[in-house]
Design a protein around this motif. Structure first.
Motif, PDB file in Angstrom:
ATOM      1  N   PHE A 111      -5.057 -11.486   1.268  1.00  0.00           N
ATOM      2  CA  PHE A 111      -4.564 -12.857   1.055  1.00  0.00           C
ATOM      3  C   PHE A 111      -3.461 -12.945   0.005  1.00  0.00           C
ATOM      4  CE2 PHE A 111      -9.182 -12.987   2.111  1.00  0.00           C
ATOM      5  CZ  PHE A 111      -9.002 -13.221   3.465  1.00  0.00           C
ATOM      6  N   THR A 146      -6.376 -20.197  -3.356  1.00  0.00           N
ATOM      7  CA  THR A 146      -6.230 -21.459  -2.638  1.00  0.00           C
ATOM      8  C   THR A 146      -7.435 -21.741  -1.753  1.00  0.00           C
ATOM      9  OG1 THR A 146      -5.110 -20.363  -0.778  1.00  0.00           O
ATOM     10  CG2 THR A 146      -3.729 -21.164  -2.591  1.00  0.00           C
ATOM     11  N   HIS A 147      -8.335 -20.739  -1.619  1.00  0.00           N
ATOM     12  CA  HIS A 147      -9.463 -20.862  -0.694  1.00  0.00           C
ATOM     13  C   HIS A 147     -10.659 -20.116  -1.300  1.00  0.00           C
ATOM     14  CE1 HIS A 147     -11.836 -21.010   2.883  1.00  0.00           C
ATOM     15  NE2 HIS A 147     -10.857 -21.396   3.673  1.00  0.00           N
ATOM     16  N   ARG A 150     -13.100 -17.984   0.929  1.00  0.00           N
ATOM     17  CA  ARG A 150     -12.395 -16.798   1.419  1.00  0.00           C
ATOM     18  C   ARG A 150     -12.322 -15.723   0.339  1.00  0.00           C
ATOM     19  NH1 ARG A 150      -6.092 -17.631   2.596  1.00  0.00           N
ATOM     20  NH2 ARG A 150      -6.055 -17.436   0.317  1.00  0.00           N
ATOM     21  N   SER A 197      -6.767 -24.068   1.408  1.00  0.00           N
ATOM     22  CA  SER A 197      -5.699 -23.843   2.371  1.00  0.00           C
ATOM     23  C   SER A 197      -5.568 -22.355   2.655  1.00  0.00           C
ATOM     24  CB  SER A 197      -4.370 -24.382   1.834  1.00  0.00           C
ATOM     25  OG  SER A 197      -3.853 -23.527   0.830  1.00  0.00           O
ATOM     26  N   ASP A 198      -4.716 -22.023   3.620  1.00  0.00           N
ATOM     27  CA  ASP A 198      -4.468 -20.622   3.960  1.00  0.00           C
ATOM     28  C   ASP A 198      -3.314 -20.031   3.171  1.00  0.00           C
ATOM     29  OD1 ASP A 198      -6.520 -20.556   5.832  1.00  0.00           O
ATOM     30  OD2 ASP A 198      -5.234 -21.330   7.434  1.00  0.00           O
TER      31      ASP A 198
END
Length: 259
Positions: A111, A146-147, A150, A197-198
């Motif tokens: 990521f 941001t996630h 994840r 978000s991604d």
């Protein structure tokens, strides 16, 4: 799989200038090569590498593993898309040669955070301390995500780091996750005011340990750094201060024991 955080790389615009600033910041002897230099502390090495575009800031993490072959197989099974193991040999500060093998993980799978794994055959010597108040090692590195779910899956399940804390703190506006790597912490932070978000995660800040926080504060003040007053840390039994300039674009905190 992972036993410790081995190296943190910082991209720098000028190696000589960066080495000088790092020596004054850490209170450790830092030489400078043409393309970069590495200073090793008690629990981690800090690599200064010449950037291609003149930018500065945290660039990548390298974790130590016991076996690169086992790590490669585990990373393949966990969809981290590792590169083939590569043998390396590099000169180290204070003389000698460091040898080993490493793999790079696919940045899309991590990521946006550049992560490598290394199996090293040698342990480089630590940089010499210069005066009182020298940094001994790293307390924690901060990753902004941001996630958060994840990130929890990446650092906990896929990389296998030991999650020590997962706390949402509205008064700080953040969800904090602590993962242990050796004797330091990878701290992953998510801003509660931002929707998940991604977008890629980002290496953000460093917190350095000093055996004598008062001596470290005095040393940096004399050296011309813009520093805060010493204050009580969030972690019980600690005192901290912030360094506001000459940190190569990296938000920086010093931490030491109370009393």
């Amino acid at each position: 799989m992972i036993t410790a955080l081995d190296t943190i790389k910082i991209a720098v615009a000028d190696v000589t200038t960066a080495a000088s600033a790092t020596q004054r910041l850490l209170g450790r002897a830092v030489g400078a090569g043409d393309e970069g230099t590495t200073v090793r502390l008690d629990n981690v090495a800090l690599e200064l590498a010449l950037s291609e575009d003149g930018s500065e800031g945290l660039a990548s993490l390298t974790f130590s593993v016991g076996s690169i072959d086992e790590a490669f197989r585990a990373c393949e099974r966990r969809a981290l898309k590792p590169s083939a193991p590569v043998v390396f040999a590099e000169a180290v500060q204070n003389g000698g040669l460091r040898e080993g093998r490493h793999i790079d993980l696919d940045s899309a799978a991590t990521f946006g955070v550049q992560i490598s794994l290394v199996e090293s055959a040698t342990t480089p010597p630590r940089a010499n301390a210069i005066g009182e108040g020298a940094v001994t090692g790293l307390d924690h590195i901060v990753v902004r995500t941001t996630h958060p779910n994840r990130a929890a899956a990446l650092y906990g399940a896929r990389l296998g780091l030991d999650m020590r804390l997962d706390r949402t703190e509205p008064k700080w506006g953040a969800r904090l996750m602590f993962f242990r790597a050796g004797d330091l912490i990878v701290e992953v932070v998510h801003n509660l005011n931002e929707e998940a978000s991604d977008a890629p995660d980002k290496l953000w800040g460093l917190s350095w340990r000093a055996a004598n926080i008062d001596a470290a504060h005095a040393r940096l003040k004399v050296a011309g750094f813009d520093i805060s007053q010493i204050r009580t840390g969030r972690k019980p039994g600690t005192r901290v201060f912030t360094v506001r300039n000459n940190t190569l674009g990296v938000p920086t905190l010093f931490v030491g024991a109370s009393g």
